[in-house]
Design an enzyme around this catalytic site. Structure first.
Site, mmCIF file in Angstrom:
data_model
loop_
_atom_site.group_PDB
_atom_site.id
_atom_site.type_symbol
_atom_site.label_atom_id
_atom_site.label_comp_id
_atom_site.label_asym_id
_atom_site.label_seq_id
_atom_site.Cartn_x
_atom_site.Cartn_y
_atom_site.Cartn_z
ATOM 1 N N ARG A 182 6.085 -0.298 -5.329
ATOM 2 C CA ARG A 182 5.976 0.726 -4.289
ATOM 3 C C ARG A 182 5.894 0.065 -2.915
ATOM 4 O O ARG A 182 6.512 0.526 -1.956
ATOM 5 C CB ARG A 182 4.748 1.616 -4.526
ATOM 6 N N CYS A 243 -3.578 2.857 0.479
ATOM 7 C CA CYS A 243 -2.804 3.046 -0.754
ATOM 8 C C CYS A 243 -1.855 4.205 -0.509
ATOM 9 O O CYS A 243 -1.256 4.299 0.558
ATOM 10 C CB CYS A 243 -3.738 3.296 -1.937
#
Length: 288
Positions: A182, A243
């Site tokens: 990611r 995050c």
């Protein structure tokens, strides 16, 4: 006092004269609803905490991320409903990844409650140790033995807004707690844009845990973060983490605290960053 405790420590504490308030926060992005998981079985006497209404405020598509902080009065009211008092000792547990429990730990600390710890390994560690499990809902006397008096006082933990996160990525160390793919922009299962904040450093939270889902020993965590350029001697004044939406990054904050580093949390995280298409995005393995 360590921010985590083991299953044997919790068993001993619960059997003593002043047991802690135990909160169940088994939040996940997929799978059955958390309330159903709780009702199937939980640590006896544990009180259910709904992640979306207690540990997160309503999301705003215009910014703030998928899981913004709850309003202080909403969080405080929920804690009082659970019987939480100013002098209560609190233990939170969740899934083995520690995400939901760490978010609860962080929120309690941020809103001014100091005596809160995370059960290392979560509910899975409790079950693996052969400890009893209670199905259904606790009875009212067990749920709230005394009226709560918790008052939220924001500011107990360092927070980064979007501008502070961008600056820290350039002038300090901003850790990206998501999986490496990611960060690199190879896949993005949740947000509309993949990649990372320019200057941020990839530091997946999975590396904070061992094969059993327990946090690494503080000495090993210090080694891990030192390899990323973090020196515990500086107190973490130039360290932050993010995050996807400020949940797994709370676990990173917890791991950093175990290593002796106090770090800021960018609560809005990547979901907030990409809500404005004018903000730059980096892809690939380099910080950018």
């Amino acid at each position: 006092m360590s921010p985590i405790l083991s299953v044997p420590d919790l068993v001993t504490w619960l059997a003593g004269g002043h047991p802690p308030v135990v909160l169940d926060v088994r939040w996940t992005l997929a799978g059955p609803p958390a309330r159903e998981v709780y009702q199937t079985g939980h640590v006896p006497g544990a009180r259910y905490v709904d992640f979306d209404t207690v540990l997160s405020g309503p999301a705003d598509p215009a910014g703030g991320g998928r899981h913004p902080l709850p309003a202080p009065e909403v969080f405080a009211a929920a804690m009082r409903d659970l019987g939480l008092r100013t002098d209560s000792d609190v233990v939170v547990y969740g899934a083995p990844d520690g995400f939901g429990a760490a978010r609860a730990w962080w929120c309690l600390r941020y809103f001014g409650h100091r005596s809160v710890r995370v059960l290392d390994g979560g509910f899975a560690a409790w079950v693996a140790a052969g400890q009893p499990v209670e199905p259904g809902e606790p009875g009212e006397p067990a749920l709230v033995e005394t009226a709560g008096d918790f008052v939220a006082r924001p500011g107990g933990m360092p927070v980064l807004d979007v501008d502070e996160a961008a600056m820290l990525a350039r002038s300090g160390l901003l850790l990206d707690a998501r999986a490496g793919e990611r960060y690199r922009g190879e896949t993005e299962p949740v947000d509309p844009v993949g990649g990372h904040i320019p200057g941020a450093l990839s530091a997946p939270t999975a590396a904070n845990l061992d094969a059993d889902g327990l946090f690494l020993h503080p000495s090993r965590l210090r080694e891990r973060f030192a390899a990323l350029g973090i020196d515990e001697a500086d107190g973490g004044s130039d360290v932050g983490t993010y995050c996807g939406s400020g949940v797994s990054a709370a676990q990173q904050v917890l791991a950093l605290e175990l290593a002796g580093v106090r770090a800021g949390l960018y609560v809005g995280s990547w979901s907030d960053w990409v809500s404005d298409g004018r903000r730059p995005v980096s892809t690939g393995p380099d910080r950018g």
